[in-house]
Design a protein around this motif. Structure first.
Motif, PDB file in Angstrom:
ATOM      1  N   GLU A  24       0.824  -1.207   0.000  1.00 11.64           N
ATOM      2  CA  GLU A  24       0.000   0.000   0.000  1.00 11.64           C
ATOM      3  C   GLU A  24       0.864   1.267   0.000  1.00 11.64           C
ATOM      4  N   GLY A  25       2.050   1.173   0.623  1.00 11.31           N
ATOM      5  CA  GLY A  25       3.011   2.267   0.551  1.00 11.31           C
ATOM      6  C   GLY A  25       2.656   3.502   1.364  1.00 11.31           C
ATOM      7  N   ARG A  26       1.865   3.342   2.423  1.00 14.30           N
ATOM      8  CA  ARG A  26       1.419   4.513   3.176  1.00 14.30           C
ATOM      9  C   ARG A  26       1.876   4.522   4.636  1.00 14.30           C
ATOM     10  N   PHE A  27       2.687   3.543   5.002  1.00 10.90           N
ATOM     11  CA  PHE A  27       3.124   3.433   6.388  1.00 10.90           C
ATOM     12  C   PHE A  27       4.645   3.542   6.461  1.00 10.90           C
ATOM     13  N   ASP A  28       5.134   3.916   7.653  1.00 11.27           N
ATOM     14  CA  ASP A  28       6.571   4.096   7.861  1.00 11.27           C
ATOM     15  C   ASP A  28       7.219   2.917   8.567  1.00 11.27           C
TER      16      ASP A  28
END
Length: 264
Positions: free
Chosen positions: A148-152
């Motif tokens: 998803e590429g939205r978390f760190d």
């Protein structure tokens, strides 16, 4: 940047999640006593599912304000970070959380098909389960979260081991695609102390998975995952020794979603 070793602890909760206790100051004072330099509040983000175990949407503003006020109050003594731990549950994540003005977002898998597998209330489901299949389902969700590429940060990477139901299949095979996705996403893996307080009796992740992360040059950070002030800094030196034994020498910190690596 000073090369002084710094103690980073980015995963901690507040009483707003309804299953933690103590004031923000109680947590911070314990962090100071433990010699922690950078301390992050990353409470459970609100969601339209499982509301008993998280703050409500109406509390977000107050939570963020209180952490920022604590940051100002303790400036010069300890650095405070603001974040959320977000459940990866497609269809239930909210843009108010995903777009919040925070330092970082921890992405965590606590549900497999809405089964709260780490909640003792629902442990009975393991009795008739295909354990290898559950583990694969879990890591497939971690993979999807990373994609998803939205978390760190990946929260407690192998939480599925919490109750000591372990697979016969080599965990490295089960987790391989997830680990590759984490690497592609540029995410960080936390070494999380909460496993010491659970039946599994060891940190998240296991040595096998941490070695996989190191081989892929995936950065790490540290988290007490404290739900009470006395849990802050719990066995933190063991976590750092564990990380060093695999080869790690730096840990990630975040400000305004920007990552930096600091010696520990």
């Amino acid at each position: 940047m000073s090369e002084r070793s710094l103690i980073v602890d980015l995963h901690n909760h507040t009483a707003r999640c309804n299953h933690a206790e103590g004031s923000l100051d109680d947590y911070i004072e314990q962090a100071i006593a433990k010699g922690i330099d950078i301390f992050g509040f990353s409470d459970h983000a609100p969601m339209d599912f499982d509301p008993r175990y998280r703050m409500g949407f109406a509390e977000m503003e107050a939570y963020e304000r209180e952490v920022r006020e604590a940051r100002e109050r303790y400036a010069g003594t300890i650095d405070i970070r603001l974040a959320y731990e977000v459940d990866w549950l497609p269809g239930h994540m909210d843009e108010r959380v995903m777009n919040a003005d925070v330092d970082y977002l921890i992405g965590s898998v606590h549900f497999i098909d809405k089964w709260g597998f780490d909640n003792p209330e629902f442990i009975g489901k393991y009795a008739d389960a295909d354990i290898d299949g559950i583990w694969q389902d879990y890591f497939d969700l971690v993979e999807a979260m990373a994609n998803e590429g939205r978390f760190d940060i990946v929260g407690h990477l192998d939480l599925i081991k919490v109750f000591k139901f372990v697979p016969e299949t080599d965990v490295r095979l089960i987790a391989e695609r997830a680990m590759d996705a984490i690497k592609r996403a540029g995410m960080v893996i936390e070494i999380n102390a909460a496993g010491y307080r659970k039946p599994i009796g060891e940190p998240y992740p296991s040595r096998q998975l941490l070695e996989m992360a190191y081989e892929r040059d995936i950065p790490i950070t540290f988290g007490s995952d404290a739900h009470a002030p006395q849990q802050v800094g719990f066995r933190q030196e063991e976590l750092r020794t564990f990380a060093r034994s695999v080869g790690y020498t730096v840990a990630a910190d975040f400000q305004k979603r920007e990552r930096r690596l600091l010696p520990f």
